[in-house]
Each structure stands twice: as C-alpha cells, then as structure tokens.
Design an enzyme around this catalytic site. Structure first.
Site, short mmCIF file in Angstrom:
data_model
loop_
_atom_site.label_atom_id
_atom_site.label_comp_id
_atom_site.label_asym_id
_atom_site.label_seq_id
_atom_site.Cartn_x
_atom_site.Cartn_y
_atom_site.Cartn_z
N ASN A 210 -0.09 -6.79 -9.03
CA ASN A 210 -1.54 -6.74 -9.25
C ASN A 210 -1.84 -6.91 -10.73
OD1 ASN A 210 -1.70 -4.00 -10.55
ND2 ASN A 210 -0.75 -3.46 -8.60
N ASP A 279 0.08 -0.63 -2.38
CA ASP A 279 -0.06 0.16 -1.14
C ASP A 279 0.86 -0.38 -0.05
OD1 ASP A 279 -1.96 1.91 -2.16
OD2 ASP A 279 -3.61 0.51 -1.76
N LYS A 289 16.21 -17.18 -1.57
CA LYS A 289 14.90 -17.78 -1.80
C LYS A 289 14.38 -18.43 -0.52
CE LYS A 289 12.64 -21.18 -4.64
NZ LYS A 289 12.82 -22.40 -5.41
N ASP A 306 2.89 7.19 -0.83
CA ASP A 306 1.92 7.53 -1.87
C ASP A 306 2.55 8.54 -2.84
OD1 ASP A 306 -0.29 8.81 -3.28
OD2 ASP A 306 -1.55 7.60 -1.95
N PHE A 323 -6.36 8.53 -10.19
CA PHE A 323 -7.33 7.52 -10.61
C PHE A 323 -7.81 6.80 -9.37
CE2 PHE A 323 -7.80 6.63 -15.21
CZ PHE A 323 -7.10 7.73 -15.69
N LYS A 337 -11.19 10.24 -1.85
CA LYS A 337 -9.78 10.21 -2.29
C LYS A 337 -9.35 11.55 -2.84
CE LYS A 337 -9.27 5.37 -3.18
NZ LYS A 337 -9.22 4.25 -4.06
N LYS A 341 -6.30 13.64 -1.06
CA LYS A 341 -5.02 13.95 -1.74
C LYS A 341 -5.03 15.35 -2.34
CE LYS A 341 -4.34 9.07 -2.74
NZ LYS A 341 -3.64 8.04 -3.49
N1 CTP Z 1 -1.18 6.04 -5.88
C1 CTP Z 1 0.13 6.48 -5.83
N2 CTP Z 1 1.00 5.91 -4.96
C2 CTP Z 1 0.62 4.93 -4.13
C3 CTP Z 1 -0.71 4.46 -4.19
C4 CTP Z 1 -1.58 5.04 -5.07
O1 CTP Z 1 0.50 7.38 -6.58
N3 CTP Z 1 1.51 4.40 -3.31
C5 CTP Z 1 -2.11 6.70 -6.81
C6 CTP Z 1 -2.63 5.85 -7.93
O2 CTP Z 1 -1.81 5.95 -9.06
C7 CTP Z 1 -4.01 6.44 -8.18
C8 CTP Z 1 -4.44 6.86 -6.80
O3 CTP Z 1 -3.25 7.08 -6.08
O4 CTP Z 1 -3.96 7.58 -8.98
C9 CTP Z 1 -5.24 5.81 -6.12
O5 CTP Z 1 -5.49 6.28 -4.85
P1 CTP Z 1 -5.46 5.31 -3.56
O6 CTP Z 1 -6.22 5.98 -2.49
O7 CTP Z 1 -4.10 4.92 -3.23
O8 CTP Z 1 -6.25 4.15 -4.14
P2 CTP Z 1 -6.12 2.71 -3.76
O9 CTP Z 1 -4.71 2.25 -3.73
O10 CTP Z 1 -7.03 2.00 -4.67
O11 CTP Z 1 -6.65 2.84 -2.27
P3 CTP Z 1 -7.64 1.88 -1.55
O12 CTP Z 1 -6.94 0.59 -1.62
O13 CTP Z 1 -7.76 2.46 -0.20
O14 CTP Z 1 -8.91 1.95 -2.33
#
Ligand code: CTP
Length: 394
Positions: A210, A279, A289, A306, A323, A337, A341
């Site tokens: 990303n 995610d 490859k 997560d 965040f 969120k 969490k």
């Molecule tokens: N985070 C994490 N581990 C993951 C995904 C996210 O620790 N596998 C943490 C990020 O560092 C951030 C927060 O979770 O602090 C973001 O929350 P999340 O709900 O995962 O946000 P998004 O990935 O943006 O979710 P969405 O796509 O549903 O908006």
C-alpha cells in the site's frame, strides 16, 4: 533548563571554517519562525562576512563590545537578556576553553557569561584538537556547568583528515535544538511503534502493498525518544532515514511484523500501531514466478492476523493506541474500530488529508471523548499525541 520554547535566539559564530554552515543555519532558523540575533567574534570575520549574516537574519550583526548604538551602552546585557537561548555554532576549541574559564574579553564571551538563558554549543574543529585531553576536559566541564553540547559529527574535515570534530549539519542542529526543548515526560517508559506498509508476496517478484510512507510512525518514534522513552520501531519498507537512538526492526510482511511485535512486546508500557498492515495476504504465494497467459488470473486472499487486536487482548496489555485511516464517515468508523479492538486511544484521520504528506490533522478518540489536533507537521502531531498519552498515563 531547556524546556522553554525558543523564539529569540542569539547565534554566536566563532572563528572556524564551519562558519560557512552558519549561513544555512540562520536561514533554517528564520524559516522556522525563530528570531535570530547574530553575534560574531573577530576571528569569525575571517571566514564569513557580517553582511551575509545580516541579509539572512534580517538584523544587524554585533561584534563589538564597545558598540555605542546600544542605548545603555551594555550590549552584552542587552543581547543576552533579550534571548531565550544562546547557540554557538561553530564553537571553536579556543572559544570552548574561554567558556570553561569564564573569560570575557569580547562581546560573545561576555554575553555568554552575563546570560540567564540556556547555552548550547556546536563544536567544530580538527579531529586531533577534538580528541586532545584539554578539549575533552573542557567539554566535560561545560556539561557539568549545564551547557548543552550539540555534535560534533564524524566525517571528512576541511583539513583533509577524517574523524570526529566537524560541525553537525544545520538541519541536524535544528532537530537537536527542537529535541532539546521537549519535556522529558516519557522518561523511563518503553514504547513499541509499528510503521510503514507491509508487503505480501504473490510470487518471488510480485507483491501486494500500500501507499503508506511511514512518516507518521517515524515521527512518533523520534518524538517519543526526544521525550525520554526507550523506543523500538518495527518498520515495513520505507524511504525514510532511521530515527536516531531508536532500535529499528525491519520487516516485510504482516506475519513478520506480528512476529517482531510479539517478540518485543514484553515489558512495553505503550504500543502504538501506526503501520498500514495488509488486511489480506495471498493464500498460497507461488514459489516460482507466475507466467503470463491469455486466461484471467484469480488470486485467493486470506485475512492476516490483526496485530493491534492481538496485543490489546493480551492478559496484561500495554497502553494500546490504534490508527484509523478512513476515506469517509471518519468519526463513525473510527469509533467503531476503537470499540471493536477495545483501545483506550485511537487516532483518526482522513487518508486524503494525510497519506504520504508531511503534515496531517487528526482526531484523538478516548474515554473522555474527542480531541482535534489541527493541521500541523507530522512531528508536531506526534508530539501532541505523545503529550496526550503521557497525560492519560499520569
Ligand atoms: N492493524 C494491525 N494489524 C492488522 C491490521 C490493522 O495492527 N492486520 C492496525 C493498524 O496498525 C491500525 C489499526 O489496526 O492501528 C487499523 O484498524 P483496522 O480496523 O484494521 O483498519 P483498516 O485496516 O483500515 O480496516 P478497514 O479496512 O476495515 O477500514
């Protein structure tokens, strides 16, 4: 002693080849809103002219003890009383020795002696002059006297030698100056920060990642260090310089980030999860490859674990900060969120207003409600966030 914000600074320039760097330093200081009054020693004139310094600072430069234009005839009192701090850059070996003995035989040394404000020096000299026991004794004495020593750096010297003694770069001096003004409110705290993107392999040459730059996480790591914390930074790939005095662990995938975090989580007081963790990851990355074909290609993705939720659900979790980067419905999504969490604090921001940029505006969500941090440089946002955390923990 150095906790007050510096708005008015006396910049003292002594005689050394690094005096040329003082021009850039003045430019940066002025750009950062600091009112700079330059005072030069007689020897400094051999290396750079007062006209240059006057043009850059927008103020006349003082050198002379006997300047009749100062109303009370006492420039050393007038100039040092008006300053929030004095910075000597470059500080020659000779000038450091003078400071140690309290000599006052020119305007700059006299106003250092007459000061009520903090004094900082950026030494600049040949490496052997720096290593000389006399200089080292003087540095120790200045530290004992409460003088802050900024640098010196190691590297190529004007004399052609290489070693410790060259004046720190103006950008670094500016950073050190602002770091020296930070309150030590996180002293004794251990903080783990994740930052940057993760990279999930599809095959040996392709990956899903990303656009996270890592800037916010790096700023938080740097700011926490400046406030006295012991900081570990688990970082996905970024183009950023490593923050100084921070232990950095480089990772690629979400799984590697999780492993590194769990390895270092014991004994942490605060966990700040800034990383843009993927995610999803390819369910079965190809070891070879993937070759092009006319057929459409379907990638099966499986959820990653997560990291933040995992840490927050530990039996005795550190203070967890998450965040939420959203492209719409910021507060609604962010609040959900935080609840999901079970985080004491969540930092919400709009992606289009912060991702990859040098500044950001965020909303802090905690048990007491919401608190807006208006648009500012990410380092400033990081400092405000850490002050907020320190206040909650207190
Ligand atoms: N985070 C994490 N581990 C993951 C995904 C996210 O620790 N596998 C943490 C990020 O560092 C951030 C927060 O979770 O602090 C973001 O929350 P999340 O709900 O995962 O946000 P998004 O990935 O943006 O979710 P969405 O796509 O549903 O908006």
């Amino acid at each position: 002693m150095h906790k007050q914000v510096i708005r008015k600074l006396v910049l003292g320039i002594t005689g050394g080849i690094a005096a040329y760097k003082a021009a850039e330093l003045v430019r940066l200081l002025v750009k950062n809103g600091i009112d700079v009054q330059v005072v030069m020693t007689e020897a400094a004139h051999h290396f750079i002219t007062p006209v240059t310094m006057q043009a850059l600072s927008g103020k006349r430069v003082f050198t002379d003890m006997w300047d009749a234009s100062i109303p009370n005839g006492m420039p050393h009192i007038e100039l040092s009383r008006a300053a929030d701090a004095i910075l000597i850059a470059p500080a020659s070996a000779d000038f450091l020795a003078k400071l140690v003995h309290g000599n006052a035989d020119d305007l700059l040394s006299t106003l250092c002696l007459a000061r009520e404000c903090p004094l900082m020096v950026a030494p600049a000299m040949n490496r052997q002059m720096w290593e000389n026991p006399a200089t080292q004794r003087n540095i120790q004495q200045l530290k004992t006297d409460g003088v802050t020593i900024l640098g010196p750096d190691s590297g190529e010297q004007a004399c052609g030698e290489t070693g410790l003694g060259r004046m720190s770069e103006p950008e670094d001096l500016l950073d050190m100056l602002s770091a020296s003004q930070q309150p030590g409110i996180l002293a004794g705290k251990r903080i783990l920060v994740t930052a940057g993107p993760t990279v999930e392999a599809i095959d040996p040459v392709r990956a899903i990642t990303n656009l996270s730059s890592g800037k916010m996480g790096y700023c938080i790591a740097q700011a926490a260090r400046e406030m006295g914390a012991e900081v570990t930074l688990v970082s996905g790939p970024t183009r950023l310089d490593k923050p100084k005095s921070v232990s950095v662990i480089d990772v690629l995938s979400a799984q590697q980030m999780l492993d590194a975090v769990m390895q270092h989580i014991d004994g942490q007081d605060i966990f700040i999860s800034v990383a843009a963790v993927a995610d999803y990851q390819p369910a079965s990355p190809s070891t070879q490859k993937i070759k092009k074909s006319e057929q459409s290609l379907t990638l099966e993705l499986k959820p990653t674990q997560d990291i933040l939720a995992t840490v927050a659900s530990l039996p005795a979790p550190p203070f967890c900060v998450g965040f939420a980067a959203e492209s719409k419905n910021l507060l609604q999504y962010a609040k959900a969120k935080r609840r999901k969490k079970q985080l004491p604090l969540l930092v919400a921001n709009l992606v289009q207003e912060s991702m990859g940029q040098d500044d950001a505006s965020v909303v802090l969500l905690d048990d007491k409600g919401q608190h807006v941090l208006p648009r500012a440089a990410k380092l400033e946002i990081a400092r405000s966030l850490l002050k907020h955390i320190a206040a909650i923990l207190k």
